[in-house]
Motif scaffolding. Structure first.
Motif, PDB file in Angstrom:
ATOM      1  N   ALA A 130      24.096  -5.706 -16.413  1.00 51.89           N
ATOM      2  CA  ALA A 130      24.267  -6.941 -17.185  1.00 51.89           C
ATOM      3  C   ALA A 130      23.036  -7.240 -18.027  1.00 51.89           C
ATOM      4  O   ALA A 130      23.137  -7.662 -19.176  1.00 51.89           O
ATOM      5  N   GLU A 131      21.866  -6.981 -17.442  1.00 50.95           N
ATOM      6  CA  GLU A 131      20.620  -7.247 -18.176  1.00 50.95           C
ATOM      7  C   GLU A 131      20.475  -6.320 -19.378  1.00 50.95           C
ATOM      8  O   GLU A 131      20.206  -6.753 -20.496  1.00 50.95           O
ATOM      9  N   LYS A 132      20.712  -5.020 -19.152  1.00 48.74           N
ATOM     10  CA  LYS A 132      20.464  -4.046 -20.214  1.00 48.74           C
ATOM     11  C   LYS A 132      21.533  -4.092 -21.298  1.00 48.74           C
ATOM     12  O   LYS A 132      21.254  -3.838 -22.458  1.00 48.74           O
ATOM     13  N   LEU A 133      22.776  -4.375 -20.907  1.00 50.50           N
ATOM     14  CA  LEU A 133      23.852  -4.394 -21.898  1.00 50.50           C
ATOM     15  C   LEU A 133      24.150  -5.822 -22.361  1.00 50.50           C
ATOM     16  O   LEU A 133      25.128  -6.068 -23.056  1.00 50.50           O
ATOM     17  N   GLU A 134      23.314  -6.749 -21.935  1.00 51.61           N
ATOM     18  CA  GLU A 134      23.384  -8.150 -22.377  1.00 51.61           C
ATOM     19  C   GLU A 134      24.753  -8.768 -22.130  1.00 51.61           C
ATOM     20  O   GLU A 134      25.407  -9.267 -23.038  1.00 51.61           O
ATOM     21  N   ILE A 135      25.180  -8.701 -20.862  1.00 53.16           N
ATOM     22  CA  ILE A 135      26.440  -9.317 -20.458  1.00 53.16           C
ATOM     23  C   ILE A 135      26.076 -10.506 -19.581  1.00 53.16           C
ATOM     24  O   ILE A 135      25.930 -10.385 -18.367  1.00 53.16           O
ATOM     25  N   SER A 136      25.880 -11.671 -20.206  1.00 55.43           N
ATOM     26  CA  SER A 136      25.250 -12.767 -19.469  1.00 55.43           C
ATOM     27  C   SER A 136      26.171 -13.396 -18.426  1.00 55.43           C
ATOM     28  O   SER A 136      25.706 -13.989 -17.470  1.00 55.43           O
ATOM     29  N   ASN A 137      27.492 -13.262 -18.581  1.00 56.40           N
ATOM     30  CA  ASN A 137      28.384 -13.909 -17.600  1.00 56.40           C
ATOM     31  C   ASN A 137      28.874 -12.954 -16.508  1.00 56.40           C
ATOM     32  O   ASN A 137      29.711 -13.313 -15.692  1.00 56.40           O
ATOM     33  N   PHE A 138      28.363 -11.734 -16.498  1.00 56.16           N
ATOM     34  CA  PHE A 138      28.712 -10.728 -15.494  1.00 56.16           C
ATOM     35  C   PHE A 138      30.198 -10.361 -15.492  1.00 56.16           C
ATOM     36  O   PHE A 138      30.715  -9.911 -14.483  1.00 56.16           O
TER      37      PHE A 138
END
Lengths: 175, 311
Positions: free
Chosen positions: B146-154
């Motif tokens: 999530a951090e690396k692919l910028e998926i803030s809501n999981f």
């Protein structure tokens, strides 16, 4: 249940607090607002907008105090809320903590601890929308929207447009 | 939630709540103020019957950052090597007043046994049991993705994750499959047929025996360690042949999509399942996994230990 502050009352209280903050600190230099989630954070943002319209931009952030609370073992685990400290930091600044209701004072104690972990502000002031009394610690607010004498069995709820869909402060007798 | 034994103990909401908590802990533990008072007076026992470096250190560091006391116990040099049973060891820890026990054990189900037996009242956290599960590894992997692919809501819907290597013996793979599917990702297992578990069709994953055909279509390539003790068990003809077919080398790395990332739970066998080029490339997030491991384990300890004990 009775409503003690309506939407207009809240607006006027915030405007007055904004003026008082500016007056007390002779302007807004070195000043920043930190709201305590959830509703304190929203009030802090509103307060920042009012102050900005009077005196110019003021940094506003949020400070989650959950990890510093002294009642964690008395309740189910609480989810954490976001902490965001404005990029100028708090070192040597005047920090105004903003919360919705001042009651036992324990949240503010936790906030002072949380703040101490981040840095050393020049001074810390406290603005609250409602002060309902029943302090359990030697803590007082510098800016108060409204003092509401309550009994400990009553419940005070602050409702805000951004979360609750309407503005208002309600007081409810114990069931 | 009293224990964390399997990813299946977590609903999707509970998993996302843990991951969000980990992210907030990351915010407040950065910028110098690393020690939080939250678990002061609680004690966490690291009960490790198998060797481990990063998991044990990660749990120790997580507990210490929350001000808990940490007692490290490893089977080597303890009464276990004199033949003490799990039960007696557990009861000893109970008598010493442990609030949480982090257990790693070579037998699948050891953590469950400890939690269900009634031997101890502490919260049990599974840090790897045999070939069964390793839930905190799955959580830290999801956090890192999530951090690396910028998926803030999981929400991982549409995300394509390939898990490559020894699926058969991997508790990391099992926990990851469960969690990634819970979050909506589409998982492909890539391995020689001998290293794919029986019954994998019931897992709801894709299986591909050909790494080359899959590598260009993945957002995340998760490499697993080939355990040297498996080398002699004839799951594949030779280390070199395995490396050529299923290792992540420069050629395969270059065929990965621009935003994709390479993960590895460690420790890495450089030159076997992952080449030095790949391990040190821009796409490799191995060190972020280690860093995030501490945050995720802080979140787990916070969730299990901070609340009222009756809940």
């Amino acid at each position: 249940m009775s409503r003690i502050l309506d939407s207009g009352d809240i607006d006027r209280a915030l405007k007055r607090i904004a003026h008082e903050i500016i007056e007390r600190n002779q302007g807004i230099s070195d000043l920043l607002l930190l709201g305590i989630p959830t509703r304190g954070a929203i009030l802090s943002e509103r307060l920042a907008r009012v102050i900005s319209s009077i005196e110019g931009g003021i940094p506003s952030g949020t400070l989650d105090v959950t990890l510093h609370r002294d009642d964690l073992r008395l309740r189910p685990p609480r989810p954490l809320s976001p902490t965001s400290i404005p990029s100028i930091g708090i070192e040597g600044k005047i920090v105004v903590l903003v919360d919705d209701v001042l009651y036992s004072g324990r949240t503010i104690r936790a906030a002072l601890d949380a703040l101490g972990e981040i840095g050393r502000p020049k001074s810390v002031q406290l603005a609250v929308l409602v002060d309902r009394g029943h302090r359990e610690l030697p803590i007082r607010a510098d800016f108060v929207g409204k003092n509401i004498p309550t009994s400990a069995s009553e419940k005070v709820s602050v409702l805000l447009q951004e979360i609750d869909g309407q503005d208002g402060v309600d007081i409810e007798a114990a069931k | 939630m009293n224990h964390l034994l399997s990813v299946n103990d977590l609903s999707k909401e509970a998993a996302i709540s843990l991951l969000t908590t980990a992210r907030e802990l990351g915010v407040v533990s950065e910028g110098g103020h690393k020690k939080l008072p939250t678990l002061r007076g609680r004690s966490v026992v690291n009960l490790f019957f198998e060797d481990s470096t990063r998991t044990r250190i990660s749990f120790e560091s997580a507990a210490k950052r929350l001000s808990a006391d940490v007692i490290n116990f490893s089977a080597k040099g303890s009464s276990v090597s004199k033949g003490e049973s799990l039960k007696d060891t557990a009861q000893t820890l109970q008598a010493m007043g442990a609030d949480a026990v982090v257990i790693r054990h070579g037998a699948s189900g050891a953590a469950q046994r400890l939690a269900d037996s009634g031997w101890i009242s502490a919260s049990v956290i599974n840090a790897g049991d045999g070939t069964h599960e390793h839930p905190t590894q799955a959580l830290l992997d999801a956090f890192t993705i999530a951090e690396k692919l910028e998926i803030s809501n999981f929400e991982f819907t549409g995300l394509r994750v390939g898990i490559v290597g020894d699926i058969l013996h991997s508790r990391v793979a099992r926990s990851n499959v469960l969690l990634l599917q819970k979050l909506g990702a589409q998982v492909t297992l890539i391995a020689p047929p001998t290293l794919i578990p029986v019954g994998v069709h019931s897992w709801g994953v894709d299986v591909n025996f050909d790494f080359d055909s899959a590598v260009g279509n993945l957002d995340v390539v998760m490499m697993l360690r080939i355990q040297s003790e498996r080398m002699n068990e004839l799951f594949f003809p030779s280390a070199r042949e395995y490396s050529r077919s299923y290792g992540l080398d420069k050629l395969r790395l270059d065929r990965m999509t621009a935003r994709s990332i390479v993960m590895h739970p460690g420790p890495m066998n450089r030159g076997l399942e992952i080449s030095a080029d790949s391990a040190d490339s821009q796409k490799s997030v191995v060190l972020s996994q280690v860093k995030n491991g501490v945050l995720v384990r802080m979140a787990v300890l916070y969730q299990l230990l901070s609340g009222a004990s009756s809940l």
